[in-house]
Design an enzyme around this catalytic site. Structure first.
Site, PDB file in Angstrom:
ATOM      1  CE  LYS A 244      -3.329   2.517   2.960  1.00  0.00           C
ATOM      2  NZ  LYS A 244      -4.243   2.460   4.125  1.00  0.00           N
ATOM      3  CE  LYS A 256      -6.649   8.427   8.463  1.00  0.00           C
ATOM      4  NZ  LYS A 256      -7.410   7.232   8.904  1.00  0.00           N
ATOM      5  CG  ASP A 268      -2.021   4.946   5.180  1.00  0.00           C
ATOM      6  OD1 ASP A 268      -1.912   3.848   5.769  1.00  0.00           O
ATOM      7  OD2 ASP A 268      -3.096   5.364   4.701  1.00  0.00           O
ATOM      8  CG  ASP A 327     -10.035   7.284   6.767  1.00  0.00           C
ATOM      9  OD1 ASP A 327      -8.926   7.265   6.175  1.00  0.00           O
ATOM     10  OD2 ASP A 327     -10.144   7.385   8.008  1.00  0.00           O
ATOM     11  CD  GLU A 329      -6.697   5.313   2.560  1.00  0.00           C
ATOM     12  OE1 GLU A 329      -7.718   5.383   3.279  1.00  0.00           O
ATOM     13  OE2 GLU A 329      -5.583   4.986   3.018  1.00  0.00           O
ATOM     14  NE  ARG A 331     -11.164  -1.032   3.126  1.00  0.00           N
ATOM     15  CZ  ARG A 331     -11.811  -1.287   4.263  1.00  0.00           C
ATOM     16  NH1 ARG A 331     -13.005  -1.835   4.242  1.00  0.00           N
ATOM     17  NH2 ARG A 331     -11.248  -1.002   5.430  1.00  0.00           N
TER      18      ARG A 331
HETATM   19  N1  BES Z   1      -4.484   4.137   7.030  1.00  0.00           N
HETATM   20  C1  BES Z   1      -5.664   3.831   7.746  1.00  0.00           C
HETATM   21  C2  BES Z   1      -5.459   2.749   8.775  1.00  0.00           C
HETATM   22  C3  BES Z   1      -4.547   3.071   9.920  1.00  0.00           C
HETATM   23  C4  BES Z   1      -5.068   3.564  11.096  1.00  0.00           C
HETATM   24  C5  BES Z   1      -3.194   2.851   9.849  1.00  0.00           C
HETATM   25  C6  BES Z   1      -4.241   3.849  12.156  1.00  0.00           C
HETATM   26  C7  BES Z   1      -2.353   3.123  10.902  1.00  0.00           C
HETATM   27  C8  BES Z   1      -2.885   3.628  12.063  1.00  0.00           C
HETATM   28  C9  BES Z   1      -6.738   3.370   6.774  1.00  0.00           C
HETATM   29  O1  BES Z   1      -6.714   3.947   5.511  1.00  0.00           O
HETATM   30  C10 BES Z   1      -8.062   3.731   7.369  1.00  0.00           C
HETATM   31  O2  BES Z   1      -8.324   4.885   7.480  1.00  0.00           O
HETATM   32  N2  BES Z   1      -8.844   2.718   7.737  1.00  0.00           N
HETATM   33  C11 BES Z   1     -10.119   2.945   8.311  1.00  0.00           C
HETATM   34  C12 BES Z   1     -11.111   2.055   7.606  1.00  0.00           C
HETATM   35  C13 BES Z   1     -12.532   2.342   7.974  1.00  0.00           C
HETATM   36  C14 BES Z   1     -12.944   3.683   7.424  1.00  0.00           C
HETATM   37  C15 BES Z   1     -13.405   1.237   7.417  1.00  0.00           C
HETATM   38  C16 BES Z   1     -10.047   2.590   9.773  1.00  0.00           C
HETATM   39  O3  BES Z   1      -9.391   1.595  10.118  1.00  0.00           O
HETATM   40  O4  BES Z   1     -10.594   3.325  10.579  1.00  0.00           O
HETATM   41 ZN    ZN Z   2      -4.901   4.594   4.859  1.00  0.00          ZN
HETATM   42 MN    MN Z   3      -7.747   5.781   5.439  1.00  0.00          MN
END
Ligand code: BES
Ligand code: ZN
Ligand code: MN
Length: 478
Positions: A244, A256, A268, A327, A329, A331
Site C-alpha cells: 500500500k 480523519k 501510510d 477513508d 482508501e 483497499r
Molecule cells: N491508514 C488507515 C489505517 C490506519 C489507522 C493505519 C491507524 C495506521 C494507524 C486506513 O486507511 C483507514 O483509514 N482505515 C479505516 C477504515 C474504515 C474507514 C473502514 C479505519 O481503520 O478506521
Molecule cells: Zn490509509
Molecule cells: Mn484511510
C-alpha cells in the site's frame, strides 16, 4: 552502518557475549581484577558489565536462555540495542562482537539488534552532524560469524534503513512520484528492474480504484512495478508482493478527526516501503526466486474533485464498488494492484498494508494481523518466519459472513463493512480481487513507533521485512 568480520587480531572495543556467567572463563585479555569485577557484577544479577580500559572498552553481556529458542534470539537482539546505547554514550565508533555462547548465531543476533537500534533520520535537522551517533561499525571476530552471515546482515540492515527513511519522509518530500523515483534508485543500486506507470498510463489502464482515491489530490498517482529475475529460479510462476503506497492519508472527504489521528499518516505507505526494501534485499542477495512487486501510490485528500461517500467506482477489474467512506482508501488502491497481479498467473501473492485501525486495536504494536487463501504449508512457513524474526503473525479468518457485511445495494460490493470485524471485512474486500493463492498482512499496528522501543527506532520500523525475507529465503527449499 558498516558490518564486517574483524581482520586484525586486536580490537579496541570488545563486547563479549555470554549465555552463562561461567563463560567468563572464555574471556581473554582482561586482568584478574577486571575478571573478578565482571564476575561480581554478574553474580549480583546484572547482565551488562562495562570495563573502561586504557586502550578501549570491554563489555560483558549476559543473555540467559529463555523458554523458547525464538525468545532467546529476541533477547540477543534486545541486548544488542542496549549495547548500541552504551557505545554511543561513550562515543565509540567501532565495536567488535565476540561470541562465547553455545548458540552459533548469538553474535549476529546481537549485532542485528545493535545495527537496527543505531538508525537515525537526521535529514531535516540543522545540527545533524552533532546529533549523529558515534557508532559506525559493527565487527565480528572470525569465530563469531561467517562471511555469508555478515553479508546478509549488512544487506538486511541497509534494506530496513531505506524502508524506515521512506516511512519517515513527510508528504512535503515524498509524493507518489517521489516514492516511485526512490524505488527506481533502489532498483539501480540493487539491480532489480523498475517500471513506473504515470497518471496518463493509469488512466489508460482504467485503474478506477487508484484514480478515485487520487481525485482529491493535487499530485498525480503512480503505479510502480519491480521485478527480480534470477538466472535460475526455484519457482516456476512468480511470487508477487504488493505494498500500500498511500503517501498521506487525510481520510479524504471522510476526513480523519484532526486531533492526533493524522499525525502518523505519512506512514501510510509503510507497505510500499516493506516491499521495496524486500526487493532491494533479495536482489542484493541474489535469491533464486522470480519475484515481482507492485506499489499503487497516491495521497488521499479532500480536494475539490475528491470522490465522495455514495460514489460508485468502476474498478480496474471491472467490479463496481460503492464508496461509503473515503477513508477506506487503502483497499481501493490495493484492489487494482491485486487485479494487475492476475496477469502473471502467480504462484503466490502477498500484500503489506497499513490497512485498518481495527488490526492495530486488536493486536497492538506486538504483531501483524494476517489472513489469506494460501495453503497450509505456506501459512505455516510464514508463521515460522514470523516467530524466528520476532515479527509475529496473528491469523484472522475470512469467513463468508464478513463477506456479507460488504454487500452493497447499488454496486457489487461496498468499501466498508460496518462497526465490527474491520480487519476481516477489509480482507474480504481484497479477496474479491484475487484468483490465486494470497496472503494479506495488515501492519497498521507495527509500522510506526512514536518512541524508541528496543531496536525499533522512533518513526518507521520496517516491521515485516525480516519476516518476509526469512520466508523467501526458505521458499522452495522444502
Ligand atoms: N491508514 C488507515 C489505517 C490506519 C489507522 C493505519 C491507524 C495506521 C494507524 C486506513 O486507511 C483507514 O483509514 N482505515 C479505516 C477504515 C474504515 C474507514 C473502514 C479505519 O481503520 O478506521
Ligand atoms: Zn490509509
Ligand atoms: Mn484511510
Amino acid at each position: 552502518m558498516e558490518i564486517r568480520i574483524l581482520q586484525k587480531s586486536t580490537a579496541a572495543n570488545l563486547a563479549w557475549i555470554l549465555d552463562d556467567a561461567s563463560k567468563l572463563s572464555l574471556v581473554t585479555g582482561l586482568s584478574e581484577t577486571e575478571l573478578k569485577y565482571a564476575s561480581d557484577v554478574l553474580a549480583a544479577d546484572q547482565t551488562f558489565v562495562t570495563i573502561n580500559r586504557y586502550n578501549g572498552f570491554s563489555f560483558v553481556i549476559l543473555v540467559k536462555n529463555k523458554k523458547t529458542a525464538n525468545q532467546t534470539a529476541e533477547a540477543y537482539r534486545k541486548a544488542g540495542a542496549e549495547l548500541q546505547t552504551v557505545c554511543n554514550k561513550y562515543k565509540l565508533a567501532e565495536i567488535v562482537l565476540c561470541n562465547t555462547t553455545s548458540l552459533p548465531g548469538a553474535a549476529i543476533l546481537t549485532g542485528e539488534g545493535a545495527a537496527l537500534a543505531n538508525y537515525q533520520f537526521l535529514k531535516y535537522r540543522t545540527e545533524a552532524k552533532k546529533l549523529t551517533n558515534s557508532l559506525q561499525r559493527i565487527l565480528f571476530t572470525k569465530n563469531s560469524a561467517t562471511v555469508k552471515e555478515v553479508a546478509q546482515l549488512q544487506t538486511t540492515i541497509d534494506a530496513i534503513y531505506k524502508a524506515r527513511t521512506l516511512v519517515n519522509e513527510p508528504l512535503s518530500y515524498l509524493s507518489a512520484e517521489q516514492l516511485a523515483a526512490e524505488i527506481s534508485l533502489m532498483g539501480k543500486e540493487a539491480g532489480f528492474k523498475v517500471t513506473v506507470l504515470n497518471k496518463a498510463r493509469i488512466v489508460k489502464e482504467k485503474m478506477g480504484g487508484l484514480l478515485a482515491v487520487n481525485r482529491g489530490s493535487i499530485q498525480p498517482p503512480t503505479f510502480t512495478i519491480m521485478e527480480h529475475i534470477p538466472k535460475k529460479a526455484l519457482n516456476k510462476k512468480p511470487i508477487v508482493l504488493i505494498g500500500k503506497g498511500i503517501v498521506y492519508d487525510t481520510g479524504g472527504l471522510s476526513l480523519k478527526p484532526t486531533a492526533n489521528s493524522m499525525d502518523r499518516m505519512k506512514s501510510d505507505m509503510s507497505g510500499a516501503a516493506v516491499v521495496a526494501a524486500t526487493m532491494y534485499a533479495i536482489s542484493k542477495m541474489q535469491l533464486p526466486l522470480h519475484v515481482i512487486a507492485l506499489v499503487p501510490a497516491t495521497d488521499n485528500r479532500p480536494g475539490e474533485e475528491a470522490y465522495v461517500p455514495g460514489d460508485v467506482i468502476a474498478m480496474y477489474s471491472g467490479a463496481t464498488v460503492e464508496v461509503l467512506n473515503t477513508d477506506a482508501e487503502g483497499r481501493m488502491v490495493l484492489a487494482d494492484a491485486l487485479h494487475w497481479a492476475k496477469r502473471y498467473k502467480p504462484e503466490l501473492v502477498v500484500d503489506f498494508a497499513t490497512l485498518t485501525g481495527a488490526a492495530a486495536a486488536a493486536v497492538g504494536e506486538h504483531g501483524i494481523v494476517c489472513m489469506g487463501t494460501a495453503d497450509d504449508a505456506i501459512r505455516q512457513a510464514f508463521h515460522e518466519s514470523g516467530n524466528r524474526q520476532y515479527e509475529r503473525l496473528v491469523e484472522y479468518p475470512l469467513w463468508d459472513e464478513y463477506g456479507d457485511q460488504i454487500k452493497s445495494d447499488v454496486a457489487d460490493i461496498k468499501n466498508i463493512g460496518g462497526a465490527t470485524g474491520g480487519a476481516m471485512t477489509a480482507g474480504k474486500f481484497l479477496e474479491h480481487f484475487t484468483d490465486y493463492p494470497w496472503m494479506h498482512f495488515d501492519i497498521a499496528g507495527v509500522s510506526f513507533q512514536t518512541a524508541r522501543k528496543g531496536y525499533q527506532t522512533t518513526g518507521g520500523t520496517g516491521y515485516g521485512i525480516r519476516m518476509v525475507l526469512d520466508f523467501l529465503a526458505h521458499y522452495g527449499k522444502a
